[in-house]
Design a protein around this motif. Structure first.
Motif, PDB file in Angstrom:
ATOM      1  N   ALA A   1       0.865  -1.181   0.000  1.00 25.18           N
ATOM      2  CA  ALA A   1       0.000   0.000   0.000  1.00 25.18           C
ATOM      3  C   ALA A   1       0.899   1.226   0.000  1.00 25.18           C
ATOM      4  O   ALA A   1       1.945   1.231   0.658  1.00 25.18           O
ATOM      5  CB  ALA A   1      -0.888   0.000   1.234  1.00 25.18           C
ATOM      6  N   VAL A   2       0.498   2.256  -0.747  1.00 24.23           N
ATOM      7  CA  VAL A   2       1.323   3.464  -0.796  1.00 24.23           C
ATOM      8  C   VAL A   2       0.445   4.712  -0.935  1.00 24.23           C
ATOM      9  O   VAL A   2      -0.602   4.670  -1.585  1.00 24.23           O
ATOM     10  CB  VAL A   2       2.356   3.378  -1.953  1.00 24.23           C
ATOM     11  CG1 VAL A   2       1.684   3.428  -3.322  1.00 24.23           C
ATOM     12  CG2 VAL A   2       3.388   4.490  -1.841  1.00 24.23           C
ATOM     13  N   THR A   3       0.887   5.785  -0.324  1.00 25.23           N
ATOM     14  CA  THR A   3       0.172   7.064  -0.456  1.00 25.23           C
ATOM     15  C   THR A   3       0.385   7.619  -1.864  1.00 25.23           C
ATOM     16  O   THR A   3       1.527   7.753  -2.304  1.00 25.23           O
ATOM     17  CB  THR A   3       0.737   8.091   0.558  1.00 25.23           C
ATOM     18  OG1 THR A   3       0.681   7.519   1.844  1.00 25.23           O
ATOM     19  CG2 THR A   3      -0.059   9.378   0.509  1.00 25.23           C
TER      20      THR A   3
ATOM     21  N   LYS B   1      -6.091   5.521  -8.234  1.00 25.31           N
ATOM     22  CA  LYS B   1      -5.234   5.397  -9.407  1.00 25.31           C
ATOM     23  C   LYS B   1      -3.772   5.463  -8.979  1.00 25.31           C
ATOM     24  O   LYS B   1      -3.430   6.277  -8.109  1.00 25.31           O
ATOM     25  CB  LYS B   1      -5.508   6.571 -10.353  1.00 25.31           C
ATOM     26  CG  LYS B   1      -6.155   6.150 -11.644  1.00 25.31           C
ATOM     27  CD  LYS B   1      -5.950   7.212 -12.686  1.00 25.31           C
ATOM     28  CE  LYS B   1      -7.264   7.863 -13.042  1.00 25.31           C
ATOM     29  NZ  LYS B   1      -7.133   9.108 -13.769  1.00 25.31           N
ATOM     30  N   LEU B   2      -2.940   4.620  -9.562  1.00 30.25           N
ATOM     31  CA  LEU B   2      -1.533   4.599  -9.149  1.00 30.25           C
ATOM     32  C   LEU B   2      -0.739   5.708  -9.838  1.00 30.25           C
ATOM     33  O   LEU B   2       0.214   5.466 -10.594  1.00 30.25           O
ATOM     34  CB  LEU B   2      -0.924   3.223  -9.411  1.00 30.25           C
ATOM     35  CG  LEU B   2      -1.477   2.122  -8.488  1.00 30.25           C
ATOM     36  CD1 LEU B   2      -0.982   0.752  -8.908  1.00 30.25           C
ATOM     37  CD2 LEU B   2      -1.119   2.404  -7.027  1.00 30.25           C
TER      38      LEU B   2
ATOM     39  N   LEU C   1       5.876   6.165  -4.196  1.00 27.97           N
ATOM     40  CA  LEU C   1       5.124   5.428  -5.210  1.00 27.97           C
ATOM     41  C   LEU C   1       6.055   4.559  -6.063  1.00 27.97           C
ATOM     42  O   LEU C   1       5.777   3.383  -6.303  1.00 27.97           O
ATOM     43  CB  LEU C   1       4.340   6.416  -6.094  1.00 27.97           C
ATOM     44  CG  LEU C   1       3.533   5.804  -7.240  1.00 27.97           C
ATOM     45  CD1 LEU C   1       2.531   4.769  -6.743  1.00 27.97           C
ATOM     46  CD2 LEU C   1       2.789   6.896  -8.033  1.00 27.97           C
ATOM     47  N   GLN C   2       7.177   5.138  -6.495  1.00 31.43           N
ATOM     48  CA  GLN C   2       8.085   4.367  -7.355  1.00 31.43           C
ATOM     49  C   GLN C   2       8.723   3.207  -6.595  1.00 31.43           C
ATOM     50  O   GLN C   2       8.892   2.127  -7.145  1.00 31.43           O
ATOM     51  CB  GLN C   2       9.149   5.294  -7.931  1.00 31.43           C
ATOM     52  CG  GLN C   2       8.501   6.414  -8.739  1.00 31.43           C
ATOM     53  CD  GLN C   2       9.222   6.730 -10.015  1.00 31.43           C
ATOM     54  OE1 GLN C   2      10.439   6.802 -10.029  1.00 31.43           O
ATOM     55  NE2 GLN C   2       8.485   6.924 -11.096  1.00 31.43           N
TER      56      GLN C   2
ATOM     57  N   ILE D   1      -1.794  -1.240  -3.627  1.00 32.77           N
ATOM     58  CA  ILE D   1      -2.989  -0.424  -3.423  1.00 32.77           C
ATOM     59  C   ILE D   1      -2.583   1.031  -3.210  1.00 32.77           C
ATOM     60  O   ILE D   1      -1.762   1.326  -2.338  1.00 32.77           O
ATOM     61  CB  ILE D   1      -3.780  -0.953  -2.202  1.00 32.77           C
ATOM     62  CG1 ILE D   1      -4.357  -2.322  -2.567  1.00 32.77           C
ATOM     63  CG2 ILE D   1      -4.881   0.006  -1.783  1.00 32.77           C
ATOM     64  CD1 ILE D   1      -5.188  -2.938  -1.494  1.00 32.77           C
ATOM     65  N   GLY D   2      -3.141   1.923  -4.033  1.00 33.93           N
ATOM     66  CA  GLY D   2      -2.883   3.361  -3.880  1.00 33.93           C
ATOM     67  C   GLY D   2      -3.848   3.922  -2.841  1.00 33.93           C
ATOM     68  O   GLY D   2      -5.046   3.679  -2.903  1.00 33.93           O
TER      69      GLY D   2
END
Ligand code: KG4
Ligand code: ZN
Length: 332
Positions: free
Chosen positions: A81-83, A323-324, A96-97, A111-112
């Motif tokens: 999971a990432v902000t 959305k990522l 994200l990267q 999961i965004g």
């Protein structure tokens, strides 16, 4: 049972956490936050380029530490999971990267997560699904350095924004007034520390928007009021500084508590939820809890400021992905 590795880097904290999700609960196994406060203090605020570079340096060691503390191997992670926003674009991109790279290598879903959903659900940490369901619908107050929002939380993932700030956020107001008082960044804890030693004797501090209909906030006028006060009376020192801080803090708390209670009453909710950096404020915690007639669920102190555990909790409790794409202006 699934293990979620969560990553957060939207502003000036690099964070990673491991969450264990079962059918009935989501439990924080580890949560590591590398603060950049010391780096940004000399500038009196967050410098985006400097923040992104520090994230790039810290992110892998922080993830390693979160895994180590959780006593879990990266290969055992089922989900990431990432902000993805809101926040500083270059800071978001580092998290994200990194998350995308790990997801690709492990071949595990990513999961965004909306950072604000994190602040919103942090107060529900380690609670069972049964407990959460029993406390919804709720009115939530998110008060941080970048946001002041009142949200109607019908169920997990179903949010209705009732009001937000027209200008400065509550935390930003604390920070700007602290700067004016020549106190270090971030200003909220500095003002709170002095306020605890003072009395709110300055009675003409404005309570912006408190008596207006609706749930909008405006805190920039308070900063202007403080500027004129200092111009006319000089910089307060000693006990006068403590009293000034107590008076400012009480004004901000009055507005936050007043609007939150009004929303809770209008929407006839079962509980009040409070998250975000400003939720660490003792006066806010005490006064909201004592004035509310329904349960008040406030973030534990370690989950008030930015952290990755709250991002993992959203992934565990909601599970749907944004959305990522890094989006500095993402809203709930
Ligand atoms: O949630 P957070 O860590 O970062 C953002 O997403 O903005 O919130 C940081 C904000 C800062 O403005 C800081 O001054 C404020 O939360 N804050 C406080 C306290 N602790 C942190 N404000 C008032 N009282 C506190 N004890
Ligand atoms: Zn935040």
């Amino acid at each position: 049972m699934t293990y979620i590795l969560a990553i957060e880097s939207s502003c000036d904290e690099t964070a990673a956490a491991v969450i264990k999700k079962t059918a009935t609960s989501a439990k924080i196994i580890s949560s590591v936050v590398a603060s950049q406060i010391a780096i940004h203090q000399k500038y009196g605020g967050v410098v985006p380029e400097v923040a992104a570079r520090a994230h790039a340096t810290n992110i892998i060691p922080v993830i390693d530490e979160a895994l180590l503390k959780a006593k879990i191997n990266l290969k055992k992670i089922d989900k990431l999971a990432v902000t993805v926003g809101p926040g500083l674009l270059t800071s978001l991109l580092v998290g994200l990267q990194t998350a995308q790279a790990i997801s690709l290598v492990l071949n595990k879903p990513l999961i965004g997560v909306n950072h604000l959903a994190g602040h919103l659900l942090a107060p529900l940490n380690n609670k069972s699904q049964k407990f959460i369901t029993a406390h919804l619908p709720a009115v939530a107050l998110i008060a941080s350095g970048g946001h002041t929002e009142i949200i109607l939380l019908k169920k997990i993932g179903q949010y209705k924004k009732l009001g937000t700030t027209r200008d400065d956020a509550a935390g930003e107001c604390f920070d700007k007034i602290a700067k004016l008082l020549k106190l270090p960044y971030p200003g909220g804890p500095q003002i709170a520390k002095r306020a605890a030693l003072g009395r709110d004797v300055i009675t003409d501090v404005p309570r912006p928007m408190l008596n207006r209909l609706g749930y909008e906030f405006s805190f920039s006028g308070l900063k202007t009021w403080a500027l004129y006060y200092v111009r006319d009376h000089g910089l307060p020192r000693g006990q006068k500084l403590n009293d000034f801080c107590a008076s400012i803090e009480q004004a901000i708390v009055d507005v936050l508590v007043g609007k939150t209670l009004k929303a809770a009453e209008q929407y006839k909710v079962k509980s009040i939820i409070v998250g975000g950096g400003v939720a660490a404020n003792g006066r806010l915690r005490r006064q909201l809890t004592s004035q509310a007639k329904i349960p008040v669920l406030i973030s534990p102190l370690e989950l008030c400021g930015d952290n990755a555990a709250m991002i993992g909790l959203v992934a565990a409790l909601d599970g749907r992905s944004e959305k990522l794409v890094a989006d500095p202006n993402l809203s709930l």
